[in-house]
Write a protein that holds these residues in place. Sequence first.
Motif, PDB file in Angstrom:
ATOM      1  N   GLN A   1       0.836  -1.199   0.000  1.00 53.98           N
ATOM      2  CA  GLN A   1       0.000   0.000   0.000  1.00 53.98           C
ATOM      3  C   GLN A   1       0.875   1.254   0.000  1.00 53.98           C
ATOM      4  O   GLN A   1       2.024   1.222   0.460  1.00 53.98           O
ATOM      5  CB  GLN A   1      -0.899   0.002   1.228  1.00 53.98           C
ATOM      6  N   PRO A   2       0.341   2.357  -0.501  1.00 56.52           N
ATOM      7  CA  PRO A   2       1.098   3.623  -0.429  1.00 56.52           C
ATOM      8  C   PRO A   2       1.536   3.924   0.994  1.00 56.52           C
ATOM      9  O   PRO A   2       0.766   3.725   1.943  1.00 56.52           O
ATOM     10  CB  PRO A   2       0.086   4.659  -0.937  1.00 56.52           C
TER      11      PRO A   2
ATOM     12  N   ASN B   1      11.213   2.822   1.380  1.00 59.04           N
ATOM     13  CA  ASN B   1      10.226   3.295   2.363  1.00 59.04           C
ATOM     14  C   ASN B   1       9.340   4.366   1.742  1.00 59.04           C
ATOM     15  O   ASN B   1       9.663   4.932   0.698  1.00 59.04           O
ATOM     16  CB  ASN B   1      10.947   3.856   3.590  1.00 59.04           C
ATOM     17  N   SER B   2       8.239   4.645   2.406  1.00 59.23           N
ATOM     18  CA  SER B   2       7.301   5.690   1.958  1.00 59.23           C
ATOM     19  C   SER B   2       6.967   5.523   0.488  1.00 59.23           C
ATOM     20  O   SER B   2       7.009   6.483  -0.293  1.00 59.23           O
ATOM     21  CB  SER B   2       7.900   7.080   2.218  1.00 59.23           C
ATOM     22  N   LEU B   3       6.644   4.311   0.119  1.00 59.42           N
ATOM     23  CA  LEU B   3       6.394   4.009  -1.290  1.00 59.42           C
ATOM     24  C   LEU B   3       5.177   4.752  -1.819  1.00 59.42           C
ATOM     25  O   LEU B   3       4.175   4.949  -1.096  1.00 59.42           O
ATOM     26  CB  LEU B   3       6.251   2.507  -1.485  1.00 59.42           C
ATOM     27  N   LYS B   4       5.274   5.130  -3.086  1.00 61.71           N
ATOM     28  CA  LYS B   4       4.209   5.868  -3.762  1.00 61.71           C
ATOM     29  C   LYS B   4       3.742   5.076  -4.967  1.00 61.71           C
ATOM     30  O   LYS B   4       4.497   4.251  -5.503  1.00 61.71           O
ATOM     31  CB  LYS B   4       4.754   7.221  -4.242  1.00 61.71           C
ATOM     32  N   PRO B   5       2.529   5.334  -5.440  1.00 58.27           N
ATOM     33  CA  PRO B   5       2.052   4.625  -6.636  1.00 58.27           C
ATOM     34  C   PRO B   5       3.001   4.782  -7.827  1.00 58.27           C
ATOM     35  O   PRO B   5       3.143   3.842  -8.625  1.00 58.27           O
ATOM     36  CB  PRO B   5       0.694   5.271  -6.905  1.00 58.27           C
ATOM     37  N   GLU B   6       3.662   5.919  -7.944  1.00 61.70           N
ATOM     38  CA  GLU B   6       4.578   6.129  -9.063  1.00 61.70           C
ATOM     39  C   GLU B   6       5.865   5.316  -8.937  1.00 61.70           C
ATOM     40  O   GLU B   6       6.682   5.310  -9.876  1.00 61.70           O
ATOM     41  CB  GLU B   6       4.913   7.615  -9.219  1.00 61.70           C
TER      42      GLU B   6
ATOM     43  N   THR C   1      12.149  -7.829 -10.649  1.00 60.22           N
ATOM     44  CA  THR C   1      11.122  -8.188  -9.666  1.00 60.22           C
ATOM     45  C   THR C   1      10.070  -7.079  -9.661  1.00 60.22           C
ATOM     46  O   THR C   1      10.401  -5.891  -9.666  1.00 60.22           O
ATOM     47  CB  THR C   1      11.748  -8.408  -8.268  1.00 60.22           C
ATOM     48  N   GLN C   2       8.803  -7.475  -9.682  1.00 58.77           N
ATOM     49  CA  GLN C   2       7.713  -6.511  -9.802  1.00 58.77           C
ATOM     50  C   GLN C   2       7.400  -5.866  -8.452  1.00 58.77           C
ATOM     51  O   GLN C   2       7.198  -6.571  -7.452  1.00 58.77           O
ATOM     52  CB  GLN C   2       6.451  -7.204 -10.329  1.00 58.77           C
ATOM     53  N   VAL C   3       7.320  -4.552  -8.450  1.00 59.47           N
ATOM     54  CA  VAL C   3       6.870  -3.800  -7.281  1.00 59.47           C
ATOM     55  C   VAL C   3       5.613  -3.053  -7.679  1.00 59.47           C
ATOM     56  O   VAL C   3       5.616  -2.285  -8.641  1.00 59.47           O
ATOM     57  CB  VAL C   3       7.953  -2.810  -6.800  1.00 59.47           C
ATOM     58  N   THR C   4       4.545  -3.286  -6.947  1.00 56.65           N
ATOM     59  CA  THR C   4       3.268  -2.614  -7.203  1.00 56.65           C
ATOM     60  C   THR C   4       2.826  -1.895  -5.941  1.00 56.65           C
ATOM     61  O   THR C   4       2.695  -2.513  -4.876  1.00 56.65           O
ATOM     62  CB  THR C   4       2.193  -3.616  -7.627  1.00 56.65           C
ATOM     63  N   VAL C   5       2.632  -0.593  -6.069  1.00 63.17           N
ATOM     64  CA  VAL C   5       2.191   0.224  -4.931  1.00 63.17           C
ATOM     65  C   VAL C   5       0.772   0.679  -5.231  1.00 63.17           C
ATOM     66  O   VAL C   5       0.534   1.492  -6.124  1.00 63.17           O
ATOM     67  CB  VAL C   5       3.111   1.431  -4.706  1.00 63.17           C
ATOM     68  N   SER C   6      -0.167   0.136  -4.481  1.00 62.12           N
ATOM     69  CA  SER C   6      -1.572   0.419  -4.766  1.00 62.12           C
ATOM     70  C   SER C   6      -2.405   0.152  -3.520  1.00 62.12           C
ATOM     71  O   SER C   6      -2.095  -0.752  -2.732  1.00 62.12           O
ATOM     72  CB  SER C   6      -2.066  -0.448  -5.913  1.00 62.12           C
ATOM     73  N   SER C   7      -3.466   0.922  -3.382  1.00 56.22           N
ATOM     74  CA  SER C   7      -4.384   0.683  -2.279  1.00 56.22           C
ATOM     75  C   SER C   7      -5.536  -0.202  -2.722  1.00 56.22           C
ATOM     76  O   SER C   7      -6.418  -0.535  -1.930  1.00 56.22           O
ATOM     77  CB  SER C   7      -4.916   2.012  -1.733  1.00 56.22           C
TER      78      SER C   7
END
Length: 124
Positions: free
Chosen positions: A13-14, A82-87, A118-124
């Motif tokens: 999650q974001p 840390n503090s991952l964002k959707p972008e 490796t896939q990183v997906t940041v999403s709520s």
Amino acid sequence: EVQLQASGGGLVQPGGSLRLSCAASGFALDDGGIGWFRQAPGKEREGVSYIAVGRKFYSASVKERFTVSRDNAKNTVYLQMNSLKPEDTAVYYCARSSRLILSEWRVPSNYYYWGQGTQVTVSS
């Protein structure tokens, strides 16, 4: 044989955190440097961070949020995010450069060996 194995991606999650690992074999981490790159759909591959002996670099978009480190005993490089964002959503790659001009660490063509991503997906 030089090999790089990136792992640790996932869905977060974001505002969350992930730690990516890049396990290296066939060479010592002190020999050259390791770059972290990412590529989002429809976008060019972007340099995120770089680590070599006595050097650590970050792109402006991740500075203060991402930290690169390495464990020579395990021959592994880490990217703490840390503090991952959707972008930040992208496929993340690690790559090895045996020699480059430090100001050009973001240039993918300076790296000869690449991990599989490796896939990183940041999403709520």
